[in-house]
Design an enzyme around this catalytic site. Structure first.
Site, PDB file in Angstrom:
ATOM      1  N   GLY A  36       0.836  -1.199   0.000  1.00 18.75           N
ATOM      2  CA  GLY A  36       0.000   0.000   0.000  1.00 18.75           C
ATOM      3  C   GLY A  36       0.868   1.246   0.000  1.00 18.75           C
ATOM      4  N   GLY A  37       0.300   2.322   0.538  1.00 17.56           N
ATOM      5  CA  GLY A  37       1.026   3.589   0.561  1.00 17.56           C
ATOM      6  C   GLY A  37       2.332   3.504   1.326  1.00 17.56           C
ATOM      7  N   GLY A  73      23.711  12.685 -29.904  1.00 16.34           N
ATOM      8  CA  GLY A  73      23.177  13.229 -28.651  1.00 16.34           C
ATOM      9  C   GLY A  73      23.685  12.474 -27.440  1.00 16.34           C
ATOM     10  CB  ALA A  74      24.348   8.900 -26.835  1.00 17.60           C
TER      11      ALA A  74
HETATM   12  C1  HXC Z   1      -3.330  -4.019  12.345  1.00 19.67           C
HETATM   13  C2  HXC Z   1      -2.157  -5.857  11.678  1.00 19.67           C
HETATM   14  C3  HXC Z   1      -1.944  -5.295  10.402  1.00 19.67           C
HETATM   15  C4  HXC Z   1      -2.476  -4.009  10.155  1.00 19.67           C
HETATM   16  C5  HXC Z   1      -0.988  -7.203  10.451  1.00 19.67           C
HETATM   17  N1  HXC Z   1      -1.546  -7.051  11.643  1.00 19.67           N
HETATM   18  N2  HXC Z   1      -1.222  -6.157   9.664  1.00 19.67           N
HETATM   19  N3  HXC Z   1      -2.843  -5.236  12.634  1.00 19.67           N
HETATM   20  N4  HXC Z   1      -3.161  -3.420  11.163  1.00 19.67           N
HETATM   21  N5  HXC Z   1      -2.295  -3.389   8.984  1.00 19.67           N
HETATM   22  C6  HXC Z   1      -1.511  -7.965  12.770  1.00 19.67           C
HETATM   23  C7  HXC Z   1      -2.327  -9.207  12.531  1.00 19.67           C
HETATM   24  O1  HXC Z   1      -3.680  -8.959  12.859  1.00 19.67           O
HETATM   25  C8  HXC Z   1      -1.676 -10.183  13.487  1.00 19.67           C
HETATM   26  O2  HXC Z   1      -2.147  -9.882  14.773  1.00 19.67           O
HETATM   27  C9  HXC Z   1      -0.208  -9.765  13.434  1.00 19.67           C
HETATM   28  O3  HXC Z   1      -0.194  -8.438  12.913  1.00 19.67           O
HETATM   29  C10 HXC Z   1       0.605 -10.642  12.506  1.00 19.67           C
HETATM   30  O4  HXC Z   1      -0.091 -10.733  11.296  1.00 19.67           O
HETATM   31  P1  HXC Z   1      -0.368 -12.129  10.589  1.00 19.67           P
HETATM   32  O5  HXC Z   1      -1.424 -11.900   9.578  1.00 19.67           O
HETATM   33  O6  HXC Z   1      -0.602 -13.196  11.603  1.00 19.67           O
HETATM   34  O7  HXC Z   1       1.036 -12.393   9.916  1.00 19.67           O
HETATM   35  P2  HXC Z   1       1.353 -12.957   8.490  1.00 19.67           P
HETATM   36  O8  HXC Z   1       0.566 -14.202   8.255  1.00 19.67           O
HETATM   37  O9  HXC Z   1       2.832 -13.037   8.398  1.00 19.67           O
HETATM   38  O10 HXC Z   1       0.827 -11.869   7.470  1.00 19.67           O
HETATM   39  C11 HXC Z   1       1.387 -10.598   7.432  1.00 19.67           C
HETATM   40  C12 HXC Z   1       0.563  -9.676   6.505  1.00 19.67           C
HETATM   41  C13 HXC Z   1      -0.935  -9.729   6.923  1.00 19.67           C
HETATM   42  C14 HXC Z   1       0.732 -10.174   5.087  1.00 19.67           C
HETATM   43  C15 HXC Z   1       1.153  -8.293   6.625  1.00 19.67           C
HETATM   44  O11 HXC Z   1      -1.008  -9.512   8.337  1.00 19.67           O
HETATM   45  C16 HXC Z   1      -1.730  -8.699   6.218  1.00 19.67           C
HETATM   46  O12 HXC Z   1      -2.130  -8.886   5.085  1.00 19.67           O
HETATM   47  N6  HXC Z   1      -2.010  -7.561   6.886  1.00 19.67           N
HETATM   48  C17 HXC Z   1      -2.802  -6.516   6.347  1.00 19.67           C
HETATM   49  C18 HXC Z   1      -1.976  -5.752   5.369  1.00 19.67           C
HETATM   50  C19 HXC Z   1      -2.719  -4.560   4.853  1.00 19.67           C
HETATM   51  O13 HXC Z   1      -3.623  -4.670   4.090  1.00 19.67           O
HETATM   52  N7  HXC Z   1      -2.345  -3.390   5.388  1.00 19.67           N
HETATM   53  C20 HXC Z   1      -2.875  -2.170   5.000  1.00 19.67           C
HETATM   54  C21 HXC Z   1      -2.073  -1.794   3.731  1.00 19.67           C
HETATM   55  S1  HXC Z   1      -2.650  -0.296   3.130  1.00 19.67           S
HETATM   56  P3  HXC Z   1      -2.302 -11.013  15.866  1.00 19.67           P
HETATM   57  O14 HXC Z   1      -3.064 -10.342  16.950  1.00 19.67           O
HETATM   58  O15 HXC Z   1      -3.049 -12.124  15.221  1.00 19.67           O
HETATM   59  O16 HXC Z   1      -0.919 -11.377  16.252  1.00 19.67           O
HETATM   60  C22 HXC Z   1      -1.688   0.781   3.896  1.00 19.67           C
HETATM   61  C23 HXC Z   1      -2.065   2.159   3.600  1.00 19.67           C
HETATM   62  C24 HXC Z   1      -0.939   3.067   3.926  1.00 19.67           C
HETATM   63  O17 HXC Z   1      -0.839   0.467   4.611  1.00 19.67           O
HETATM   64  C25 HXC Z   1      -1.332   4.416   3.454  1.00 19.67           C
HETATM   65  C26 HXC Z   1      -0.208   5.351   3.538  1.00 19.67           C
HETATM   66  C27 HXC Z   1      -0.505   6.606   2.821  1.00 19.67           C
END
Ligand code: HXC
Length: 525
Positions: free
Chosen positions: A174-175, A409-410
C-alpha cells in the site's frame, strides 16, 4: 505499579526494560525466527558498533481505545528507534518490530519514526530504516494515515540532506511503499520481502489477474524490472552488510565530504591490458567492468542497481582512497545504447552523487539511443532529457573518459565538456562523431550509392566510403583540436591520469560555480 522505595523503583525499571525488549512477546519472536527473519533488535545489533546504541521512546505505547486496543499494548509500539555508530560514524536506526501487531504503523509508532528522522536532520546523520510491517494499523484509522504523511514529508525534507537507506525485510504494501521509494537506496531481502501498492487479492478482484506476491513485488522483480530496489540480498545479515558498505561510501550529510579510505593500490599504477581491451572490430563488444576493475582502487567498485538496465553501469569506487561515483555504458548489453531505463538509472545516480559531494567519473562507449516505437512511445525523449539535465546540474568534479563510441546526442549526454565536465580524456580508440560510419555514409553519399549498377558495385563503393568516413571522423583528434576533450591518453595510463585530475579538482566548490538564481529547476520527470 511502581514501588515506593528507591530500590524497588530501580528493580521495576529493570523489569520494564526487559519487558520492552520482548516487543510482541516470546511466541511472536519464535514465529519471526521461524520465517527466517531476525527481530528488530537483533537487526539493529548487527548494524551498530557494540555498546554504541542509545535507544529512545522505548516506553511509548499507543493510545487507541477502539476494537480491543486498550488490552493490546506493548512498549515501543512496534518500532525500535535508536542513535548509534556504524564503523564509528553516527547513524539513526529505525527498525519496525513485526512481533507487535505485525509492525503495523499507528499514531505513536509514526511519531517515534518522525522524531528519529528529526534527529537525523538536525544533527546531519544518515537514516537506516528497516521495514517489516503490515502497513497502516487498521484500528487507528486516519491517525495511521497521518503518521505516514508525516514520515513522507520528512523523507522529502531529508532528501539530499542526509543519506536515507531503506531495507525491506518483510511485507511493505500500500502507501507504505512510498517511504522507501522516497529514500536514496532500497535493499530487499530475498524470499521474505515484497513491495506493492495493491496486493494479489485486490489485483485479482479488480482486474482478474492472478499473480503471486513474489511475481507482483518480490525483490527479483524490483531489482530487474521496476528499478524500485537497488540491491537483492540473501538474508537479514547480508542486508546489514550491504547497508554498512553503502554507508562507507557516503558522507554523513550534504555538508561533508565522503570518508577517504587508506589504499595500498599505487596511484601511478598503469595497466597495459587496457591498451588491448577495445576490439579492432567496432561491432564487437568488450566488458566495461574489466575497464572499471583495472582503473579504480583494487576491489573498491561497488555496483548499484547491478541487475537493472544493465546497458548502463552505476556504482561507487575509490581513486587513491577518494570516493567517486562511476557511470558507464556497457557495450556487452544492447551495445551500450541508452534507453528509458538506463536514462533513469543514470539520472538518479548522478543526482545522488551530486547531492552528497561525490565526484563523477563517466566511461563512454555509446552508439546512441535504442530506436523503435516502444522507446519513443514510452518517452525516451523525456527520460533521455533527464540525463542531460542531471549532468548539467551537477557541480561536483566531473571526469569523463571516452573509450570508444561517443555518437550524436548520447555523446553530449554522457558527461561531455559541453554539459560542464571538468576533465575529458579520450583513448585513441575514441570515435566522436554525429553517427557511426555505415549510417553516415548511406546518408551523405546516397546519390553516389544510387548510381551503382549492381549490388556488388554498391557494396564495394559503400566499403570505400565507410573507410573514408572513418578516417575523417572516427577518432578523437578533431574533438581534441577544438578542446572538446582535454587529453588523448594511452589507455594504460587511465588510472594515474584520473587520479591527477581528481586531486586537482577536489577543491571545486558550488560557490565558485555560477548558476542563475531560481527556486528549483524543472527536470523533465
Ligand atoms: C493491524 C495488523 C496489520 C495491520 C498485520 N496485523 N497487519 N494489525 N493493522 N495493517 C496484525 C495481525 O492482525 C496479526 O495480529 C499480526 O499483525 C501478525 O499478522 P499475521 O497476519 O498473523 O502475519 P502474516 O501471516 O505473516 O501476514 C502478514 C501480513 C498480513 C501479510 C502483513 O497480516 C496482512 O495482510 N495484513 C494486512 C496488510 C494490509 O492490508 N495493510 C494495510 C495496507 S494499506 P495477531 O493479533 O493475530 O498477532 C496501507 C495504507 C498506507 O498500509 C497508506 C499510507 C498513505
Amino acid at each position: 505499579m511502581v514501588g515506593e522505595s528507591v530500590p524497588s523503583r530501580v528493580g521495576e525499571l529493570r523489569r520494564l526494560i526487559e519487558e520492552a525488549k520482548l516487543g510482541g512477546g516470546l511466541k511472536a519472536i519464535e514465529a519471526q525466527h521461524a520465517k527466517g527473519k531476525l527481530t528488530a533488535r537483533e537487526r539493529l545489533e548487527l548494524l551498530f558498533d557494540p555498546d554504541s546504541v542509545l535507544e529512545f521512546d522505548a516506553f511509548v505505547t499507543h493510545r487507541a481505545t477502539e476494537f480491543g486496543m486498550t488490552e493490546r499494548k506493548a512498549f515501543g509500539d512496534g518500532v525500535v528507534t535508536v542513535l548509534g555508530r556504524v564503523n564509528e560514524r553516527p547513524v539513526v536506526g529505525i527498525a519496525q518490530d513485526f512481533t507487535f501487531m505485525g509492525g503495523s504503523l499507528g499514531e505513536m509508532h509514526a511519531a517515534k519514526i518522525v522524531k528519529a528522522m528529526q534527529y537525523a536532520l538536525s544533527a546531519g546523520m544518515p537514516v537506516v530504516f528497516l521495514n517489516d510491517s503490515g502497513g497502516a494499523r487498521i484500528q487507528e484509522g486516519v491517525d495511521s494515515l497521518r503518521g505516514y504523511g508525516d514520515i513522507f514529508y520528512l523523507n522529502v525534507m531529508a532528501s539530499g540532506v542526509v543519506p536515507q537507506i531503506a531495507v525491506i525485510m518483510g511485507p511493505c504494501a500500500g502507501g507504505a511503499v512510498y517511504s522507501p521509494a522516497l529514500m536514496d537506496f532500497v535493499v530487499m531481502v530475498d524470499k521474505t520481502s515484497y513491495m506493492f501498492i495493491t496486493g494479489p487479492r485486490v489485483v485479482k478482484a479488480a482486474i482478474g489477474e492472478e499473480v503471486t506476491e513474489e511475481e507482483l513485488g518480490g525483490p527479483r522483480i524490483h531489482v530487474t524490472k521496476s528499478g524500485v530496489a537497488h540491491f537483492i540480498v540473501r538474508d537479514d545479515k547480508e542486508a546489514i552488510e550491504v547497508v554498512k558498505k553503502l554507508l562507507s561510501y557516503l558522507p554523513s550529510n550534504n555538508m561533508e565530504m565522503p570518508p577517504r579510505a587508506a589504499t595500498r593500490d599505487p596511484p601511478d599504477r598503469t595497466e597495459s591490458k587496457l591498451n588491448e581491451i577495445v576490439p579492432e572490430d567496432p561491432l564487437k563488444a568488450y566488458n566495461m567492468y574489466e575497464v572499471i576493475d583495472a582503473v579504480f582502487d583494487r576491489g573498491s567498485f561497488f555496483d548499484v542497481s547491478r541487475e537493472y538496465a544493465r546497458n548502463a553501469i552505476t556504482g561507487f569506487a575509490r581513486l587513491n582512497g577518494w570516493v567517486v561515483g562511476v557511470v558507464a555504458n556497457q557495450p556487452m548489453i544492447l551495445t551500450g545504447a541508452l534507453d528509458i531505463n538506463a536514462s533513469d538509472k543514470i539520472t538518479r545516480f548522478v543526482r545522488i552523487l551530486n547531492a552528497f559531494n561525490i565526484p563523477i567519473v563517466t566511461f563512454v562507449d555509446v552508439p546512441g539511443y535504442i530506436p523503435g516505437t516502444y522507446q519513443e512511445h514510452n518517452g525516451i525523449i523525456r527520460h533521455g532529457a533527464k540525463v542531460l539535465y542531471a549532468y548539467s546540474e551537477a557541480t561536483v568534479p566531473k571526469l569523463t573518459v571516452i573509450v570508444r563510441k561517443a555518437y550524436g546526442g548520447a555523446y553530449i549526454a554522457m558527461s561531455s565538456r559541453h554539459l560542464g565536465a571538468d576533465f575529458v580524456a579520450a583513448w585513441p580508440t575514441a570515435e566522436i562523431a554525429v553517427m557511426g560510419a555505415e549510417g553516415a555514409a548511406e546518408i551523405i553519399w546516397r546519390s553516389e550509392l544510387a548510381k551503382a549498377k549492381t549490388p556488388e558495385e554498391r557494396h564495394q563503393l559503400l566499403d570505400r566510403l565507410v573507410t573514408e568516413y572513418k578516417n575523417k571522423f572516427l577518432h578523437p583528434y578533431i574533438a581534441a583540436a577544438r578542446g572538446y576533450i582535454d587529453s588523448v591518453i594511452e589507455p594504460a595510463t587511465t588510472r594515474p591520469t584520473l587520479i591527477k585530475a581528481l586531486e586537482y579538482l577536489l577543491s571545486k566548490r558550488d560557490v565558485r560555480v555560477r548558476t542563475p538564481p531560481k527556486k528549483h529547476g524543472l527536470i523533465p520527470m
